[in-house]
Design a protein around this motif. Structure first.
Motif, PDB file in Angstrom:
ATOM      1  N   GLY A   1      41.521  -5.000  -9.891  1.00  0.00           N
ATOM      2  CA  GLY A   1      42.248  -4.895  -8.597  1.00  0.00           C
ATOM      3  C   GLY A   1      42.160  -3.529  -7.913  1.00  0.00           C
ATOM      4  N   THR A   2      43.212  -2.662  -8.526  1.00  0.00           N
ATOM      5  CA  THR A   2      43.608  -1.452  -8.176  1.00  0.00           C
ATOM      6  C   THR A   2      42.075  -0.602  -8.135  1.00  0.00           C
ATOM      7  N   THR A   3      41.003  -0.953  -9.187  1.00  0.00           N
ATOM      8  CA  THR A   3      39.949  -0.093  -9.376  1.00  0.00           C
ATOM      9  C   THR A   3      39.121  -0.295  -7.973  1.00  0.00           C
ATOM     10  N   LEU A   4      39.054  -1.520  -7.552  1.00  0.00           N
ATOM     11  CA  LEU A   4      38.269  -1.712  -6.528  1.00  0.00           C
ATOM     12  C   LEU A   4      38.518  -1.481  -5.097  1.00  0.00           C
ATOM     13  N   ALA A   5      39.845  -1.761  -5.021  1.00  0.00           N
ATOM     14  CA  ALA A   5      40.719  -1.595  -3.673  1.00  0.00           C
ATOM     15  C   ALA A   5      40.268  -0.260  -2.998  1.00  0.00           C
ATOM     16  N   PRO A   6      40.153   0.926  -3.835  1.00  0.00           N
ATOM     17  CA  PRO A   6      40.106   2.178  -3.151  1.00  0.00           C
ATOM     18  C   PRO A   6      38.601   2.204  -2.680  1.00  0.00           C
ATOM     19  N   TYR A   7      38.061   1.829  -3.225  1.00  0.00           N
ATOM     20  CA  TYR A   7      36.358   2.030  -2.774  1.00  0.00           C
ATOM     21  C   TYR A   7      36.266   0.999  -1.604  1.00  0.00           C
ATOM     22  N   PHE A   8      36.529   0.137  -1.373  1.00  0.00           N
ATOM     23  CA  PHE A   8      36.597  -0.844  -0.434  1.00  0.00           C
ATOM     24  C   PHE A   8      37.310  -0.179   0.874  1.00  0.00           C
ATOM     25  N   GLY A   9      38.542   0.049   0.298  1.00  0.00           N
ATOM     26  CA  GLY A   9      39.478   0.695   1.392  1.00  0.00           C
ATOM     27  C   GLY A   9      38.694   1.821   2.050  1.00  0.00           C
ATOM     28  N   ALA A  10      38.199   2.736   1.384  1.00  0.00           N
ATOM     29  CA  ALA A  10      37.350   3.930   1.752  1.00  0.00           C
ATOM     30  C   ALA A  10      36.289   3.610   2.707  1.00  0.00           C
ATOM     31  N   LEU A  11      35.774   2.476   2.261  1.00  0.00           N
ATOM     32  CA  LEU A  11      34.489   2.165   3.146  1.00  0.00           C
ATOM     33  C   LEU A  11      34.860   1.359   4.509  1.00  0.00           C
ATOM     34  N   PHE A  12      35.930   0.513   4.439  1.00  0.00           N
ATOM     35  CA  PHE A  12      36.239  -0.110   5.899  1.00  0.00           C
ATOM     36  C   PHE A  12      37.317   0.768   6.522  1.00  0.00           C
ATOM     37  N   ILE A  13      38.500   1.321   5.807  1.00  0.00           N
ATOM     38  CA  ILE A  13      39.527   1.835   6.489  1.00  0.00           C
ATOM     39  C   ILE A  13      39.248   3.603   6.805  1.00  0.00           C
ATOM     40  N   LEU A  14      38.512   4.270   5.791  1.00  0.00           N
ATOM     41  CA  LEU A  14      38.281   5.558   6.145  1.00  0.00           C
ATOM     42  C   LEU A  14      37.048   5.865   6.633  1.00  0.00           C
ATOM     43  N   SER A  15      36.333   4.793   7.111  1.00  0.00           N
ATOM     44  CA  SER A  15      34.956   5.054   7.645  1.00  0.00           C
ATOM     45  C   SER A  15      35.094   6.021   8.670  1.00  0.00           C
ATOM     46  N   ASN A  16      36.013   5.655   9.593  1.00  0.00           N
ATOM     47  CA  ASN A  16      35.853   6.619  10.935  1.00  0.00           C
ATOM     48  C   ASN A  16      36.662   7.630  10.676  1.00  0.00           C
ATOM     49  N   ALA A  17      36.310   8.923  10.836  1.00  0.00           N
ATOM     50  CA  ALA A  17      37.076  10.161  10.944  1.00  0.00           C
ATOM     51  C   ALA A  17      38.067  10.297  11.869  1.00  0.00           C
ATOM     52  N   VAL A  18      39.251  10.378  11.548  1.00  0.00           N
ATOM     53  CA  VAL A  18      40.366  10.480  12.296  1.00  0.00           C
ATOM     54  C   VAL A  18      40.509  11.886  13.202  1.00  0.00           C
ATOM     55  N   LYS A  19      40.794  11.873  14.256  1.00  0.00           N
ATOM     56  CA  LYS A  19      40.703  13.078  15.233  1.00  0.00           C
ATOM     57  C   LYS A  19      42.070  13.748  15.022  1.00  0.00           C
ATOM     58  N   SER A  20      41.923  15.150  15.159  1.00  0.00           N
ATOM     59  CA  SER A  20      43.376  15.728  15.041  1.00  0.00           C
ATOM     60  C   SER A  20      44.045  15.861  16.233  1.00  0.00           C
ATOM     61  N   ALA A  21      45.370  16.319  16.469  1.00  0.00           N
ATOM     62  CA  ALA A  21      46.210  15.941  17.653  1.00  0.00           C
ATOM     63  C   ALA A  21      45.657  16.893  18.756  1.00  0.00           C
ATOM     64  N   GLU A  22      44.988  17.834  18.303  1.00  0.00           N
ATOM     65  CA  GLU A  22      44.296  18.646  19.323  1.00  0.00           C
ATOM     66  C   GLU A  22      43.065  18.143  19.946  1.00  0.00           C
ATOM     67  N   GLU A  23      42.474  17.379  19.365  1.00  0.00           N
ATOM     68  CA  GLU A  23      40.997  16.877  19.730  1.00  0.00           C
ATOM     69  C   GLU A  23      41.534  15.488  20.443  1.00  0.00           C
ATOM     70  N   ILE A  24      42.557  14.732  20.207  1.00  0.00           N
ATOM     71  CA  ILE A  24      43.105  13.775  20.954  1.00  0.00           C
ATOM     72  C   ILE A  24      43.716  13.959  22.231  1.00  0.00           C
ATOM     73  N   LYS A  25      44.343  15.300  22.440  1.00  0.00           N
ATOM     74  CA  LYS A  25      44.452  15.641  23.816  1.00  0.00           C
ATOM     75  C   LYS A  25      43.253  15.758  24.633  1.00  0.00           C
ATOM     76  N   LEU A  26      42.288  16.259  24.073  1.00  0.00           N
ATOM     77  CA  LEU A  26      40.953  16.331  24.964  1.00  0.00           C
ATOM     78  C   LEU A  26      40.344  15.217  25.490  1.00  0.00           C
ATOM     79  N   LEU A  27      40.835  13.872  24.957  1.00  0.00           N
ATOM     80  CA  LEU A  27      40.177  12.601  25.461  1.00  0.00           C
ATOM     81  C   LEU A  27      40.623  12.102  26.598  1.00  0.00           C
ATOM     82  N   ASP A  28      39.938  11.595  27.629  1.00  0.00           N
ATOM     83  CA  ASP A  28      40.378  11.077  28.716  1.00  0.00           C
ATOM     84  C   ASP A  28      40.879   9.633  28.443  1.00  0.00           C
ATOM     85  N   ALA A  29      41.816   8.824  29.459  1.00  0.00           N
ATOM     86  CA  ALA A  29      42.188   7.549  29.153  1.00  0.00           C
ATOM     87  C   ALA A  29      41.333   6.532  28.603  1.00  0.00           C
TER      88      ALA A  29
END
Length: 418
Positions: A153-181
């Motif tokens: 379970g611990t072997t499979l979890a990081p792989y699936f987690g990386a695919l589904f949870i880390l699939s979208n690149a997280v924006k930095s605080a500076e990048e978020i400030k540039l977004l409109d509502a």
């Protein structure tokens, strides 16, 4: 006696097969933390110390809930403990939905605590159950084998987690400030869904498993004092020095293992180590936990021939050497040595657990609760390592697990004749 043993084996084999599914599930869920830590660290722009509050809340549940779980298991037996534990863990998974939707880090921390409370009850119920289902002389080997499926379970979890949870690149605080509502709302919705959907699926699995166990007939075990301990009336598990030292060993083992796993994604992302993107680094975490899985299958066979204490001491010294090489090295060498620690970790938890319970007789239940409470090391040591990482860097902060493995080597050597 041989006839009785032969009659017991088929039912025990079936029960052990069913129990292995639990070890797989809680291994999968626990290891997803290693993926959520870098994700939430980026989403909420946290320091390493703040990010390690995830492991602090998760593993503090072991300390606070182990003793109450032990009492509950005494009232509703192992099977009842398993069913209730699965249901509580399912409720914890459901809490991730509003936490992500409301973008609330404190609510995330609360969800981790509830989820871990359910897993604590599962641990208190299932670990000692496995040790008493069969020949006491092969308890270490048997628990190691079932823990191998925990490692699956611990072997499979990081792989699936990386695919589904880390699939979208997280924006930095500076990048978020540039977004409109409108853009900000769409971004937060996407980040929330990356967490919500996987945990809704896990909740469904946990509730389904609770229903399955409610319908199953498992053998009822009456925990009685062993013949050699028949004269021990009264007293408590605390009078056994190998249990007390074993609780310390569980504390530092879980703390060291979780500390390494928690920092792997960020460590492998360091420019002078591997410079990997989060999603790619997340997949490499599977090699760390995969090593533990392979080692447990091998260790289960090895400990049929070699005393568990000796195997434990050898593995701990090897792990300490690998961590030291990681601290002193760089590039591919540092990456490979830290991932290889997983192979050495393989047999440690089940071996320490079974060695510490050796000869406790009627105090086995209390001893199990003490050992499960010691899993709080996974709360304390990663937080401590996070504080050091903020000040001296991730690589040098690995001195924490290095010291942990030295103590485990001492405990294994001390227990070599138990």
């Amino acid at each position: 006696m041989p006839d009785q043993q032969n009659q017991g084996k088929p039912s025990y084999a079936g029960s052990l097969s069913i129990l292995t599914s639990l070890f797989f599930i809680w291994g999968f869920i626990t290891c997803l933390n290693d993926i959520l830590i870098p994700h939430l660290k980026a989403v909420f722009t946290l320091s390493y110390t703040q990010a390690m509050l995830i492991q602090f809340c998760f593993f503090t549940a072991y300390f606070l809930m182990s003793v109450p779980s032990g009492y509950l298991v005494e009232k509703i037996d192992y099977k009842g403990g398993i069913i209730v534990g699965l249901a509580i863990a399912g409720c914890g998974c459901l809490l991730f939905y509003p936490a992500a939707g409301l973008h609330s880090y404190p609510l995330f921390l609360g969800a981790f605590f509830v989820l871990a409370s359910g897993i604590t009850l599962l641990q208190v119920s299932a670990n000692p159950y496995v040790t008493v289902l069969g020949d006491p002389h092969t308890a270490s080997s048997r628990l190691t084998l079932t823990q191998a499926f925990n490692s699956l379970g611990t072997t499979l979890a990081p792989y699936f987690g990386a695919l589904f949870i880390l699939s979208n690149a997280v924006k930095s605080a500076e990048e978020i400030k540039l977004l409109d509502a409108e853009q900000l709302s769409a971004y937060q919705t996407a980040e929330a869904a990356a967490v919500q959907n996987p945990y809704l699926g896990l909740a469904a699995v946990l509730f389904f498993m609770a229903a399955v166990f409610a319908m199953l007939k498992l053998p009822k075990i009456n925990q009685q004092a062993e013949a050699g301990d028949a004269h021990e009336e009264g007293g408590s598990a605390w009078q056994y020095s190998h249990l007390v030292l074993g609780a310390v060993a569980i504390f530092v083992y879980v703390g060291g293992e979780v500390s390494i796993g928690s920092f792997l994604v960020n460590f492998l992302g360091e420019p002078d180590i591997a410079g990997l993107a989060e999603q790619d680094a997340g997949k490499y975490v599977s090699f760390y936990w995969g090593g533990a899985m392979v080692g447990r299958f091998i260790g289960s066979a090895v400990m049929q021939k070699i005393h568990p204490g000796k195997v434990l001491a050898f593995n701990a010294l090897a792990a300490a050497g690998l961590v030291l090489a990681t601290m002193l090295g760089s590039g591919t060498l540092a990456m490979l040595t830290i991932l290889a620690v997983g192979l050495c970790n393989s047999i440690m938890f089940p071996t320490i657990f079974s060695l510490a319970l050796t000869g406790l007789g009627s105090h086995t239940g209390q001893g199990s609760g003490i050992l499960c409470a010691a899993i709080v090391g996974g709360a304390v040591l990663p937080l401590l390592q996070g504080a050091f990482a903020d000040h001296i860097g991730i690589q040098h902060a690995f001195f924490i697990p290095f010291l942990c493995y030295l103590y485990i080597a001492y405990y294994g050597y001390r227990c070599r004749q138990l």
